[in-house]
Design an enzyme around this catalytic site. Structure first.
Site, PDB file in Angstrom:
ATOM      1  N   SER A 166       0.806  -1.222   0.000  1.00 56.98           N
ATOM      2  CA  SER A 166       0.000   0.000   0.000  1.00 56.98           C
ATOM      3  C   SER A 166       0.837   1.268   0.000  1.00 56.98           C
ATOM      4  O   SER A 166       0.442   2.273  -0.606  1.00 56.98           O
ATOM      5  CB  SER A 166      -0.935   0.014   1.216  1.00 56.98           C
ATOM      6  OG  SER A 166      -1.766  -1.111   1.217  1.00 56.98           O
ATOM      7  N   HIS A 203       0.972   4.272   4.492  1.00 56.34           N
ATOM      8  CA  HIS A 203       0.184   4.924   3.450  1.00 56.34           C
ATOM      9  C   HIS A 203       0.585   6.392   3.309  1.00 56.34           C
ATOM     10  O   HIS A 203       0.849   6.881   2.204  1.00 56.34           O
ATOM     11  CB  HIS A 203      -1.303   4.843   3.774  1.00 56.34           C
ATOM     12  CG  HIS A 203      -1.858   3.454   3.705  1.00 56.34           C
ATOM     13  ND1 HIS A 203      -3.193   3.162   3.894  1.00 56.34           N
ATOM     14  CD2 HIS A 203      -1.258   2.256   3.465  1.00 56.34           C
ATOM     15  CE1 HIS A 203      -3.389   1.865   3.772  1.00 56.34           C
ATOM     16  NE2 HIS A 203      -2.228   1.292   3.523  1.00 56.34           N
TER      17      HIS A 203
END
Length: 283
Positions: free
Chosen positions: A201, A254
């Site tokens: 991610s 992230h």
């Protein structure tokens, strides 16, 4: 990017742009004052692009007719590409290789090899020490996925964003983006939560950040993202910081990946601007 042609003839530019794209050359058109500029997105196509432009200039109607005849003569041109063929066309070699690696590791994590595999791929065996003597560990947490949804989400976005990026800028640029975003996001997540995390991610959000910057206000750019998609990615990022999601989210990875991607995107825009300026001065 490399400037191939400048003209005021909009009709000719439209025909040439279509001709080159149909021949598989990644080009885009931009406006500069009252001039139209044809830009080559990926430098590896430079020689082919110049040859095709010369062919088109010599006989535009003939070049288009020959291309049309070749398309009609080819049996494959009459067939709709299969889903697999369409997916492969959207990705480059590195995109495919890394997606296969992630898939293989995910499959093995659902066998008896799960524990030794995780111990060898996580960023560190310690909660405090970075793996300076095993530098591959800075990257390998991106191979780890712990649920089907986690795996599918990341592989899809890696293919969508990474594939477009590699097709536009080449495998070397994608490799640099992969390593930079992975290392920065993994280290930041490790410093916050320790070594028990994994996922692609951070890289996905890095590629998202790159796409937003390099294609901002450039709708013809191959990395251009619709505003709805940008909104979805940002909302998903923010939801990770709430208790609304049903999964544990590596929020720091992230956010760090996005920051790394924004920085890389700015660097790419600067490089493009320098190349464009040098080309303008040299012409």
């Amino acid at each position: 990017m490399q400037k191939l042609l400048t003209t005021r003839n909009a009709d000719m530019m439209k025909r040439l742009h279509s001709f080159l794209q149909r021949r598989g050359v990644p080009v885009t058109v931009s406006e500069h004052g009252n001039q139209l500029e044809l830009w080559l997105v990926q430098s590896s196509y430079s020689a082919l692009a110049k040859d095709l432009i010369a062919e088109f200039k010599a006989d535009p109607d003939g070049a288009e007719a020959e291309l049309e005849q070749a398309s009609q003569a080819s049996p494959r041109a009459q067939q709709t590409p299969s889903l697999v063929q369409q997916l492969l066309r959207q990705a480059g070699l590195l995109t495919i290789i890394y997606a296969v690696l992630v898939s293989l590791v995910f499959a093995l994590l659902n066998t008896q090899l799960a524990m030794p595999l995780f111990e060898n791929l996580r960023i560190s065996d310690s909660f405090t020490d970075l793996p300076w003597l095993q530098p591959w560990r800075f990257l390998t947490p991106t191979l780890l996925h712990f649920s089907v949804l986690h795996f599918l989400f990341n592989v899809f976005w890696w293919w969508y964003l990474g594939g477009r990026f590699e097709r536009a800028y080449g495998s070397l640029y994608l490799l640099i983006a992969l390593v930079a975003c992975a290392v920065f996001s993994n280290v930041m997540q490790f410093m916050v939560s320790g070594p028990y995390f994994g996922g692609l991610s951070g890289v996905v959000y890095g590629l998202f950040g790159i796409a937003v910057v390099v294609a901002w206000q450039r709708p013809a750019h191959p990395l251009f993202l619709p505003i709805g998609l940008i909104g979805f990615m940002l909302v998903w990022l923010l939801l990770g910081y709430t208790d609304l999601l049903w999964v544990n989210v590596a929020n720091t990875a992230h956010s760090a990946g996005l920051i790394a991607g924004l920085v890389l995107g700015i660097a790419i825009r600067v490089i493009e601007h320098i190349n464009k300026t040098n080309t303008a001065h040299g012409s």
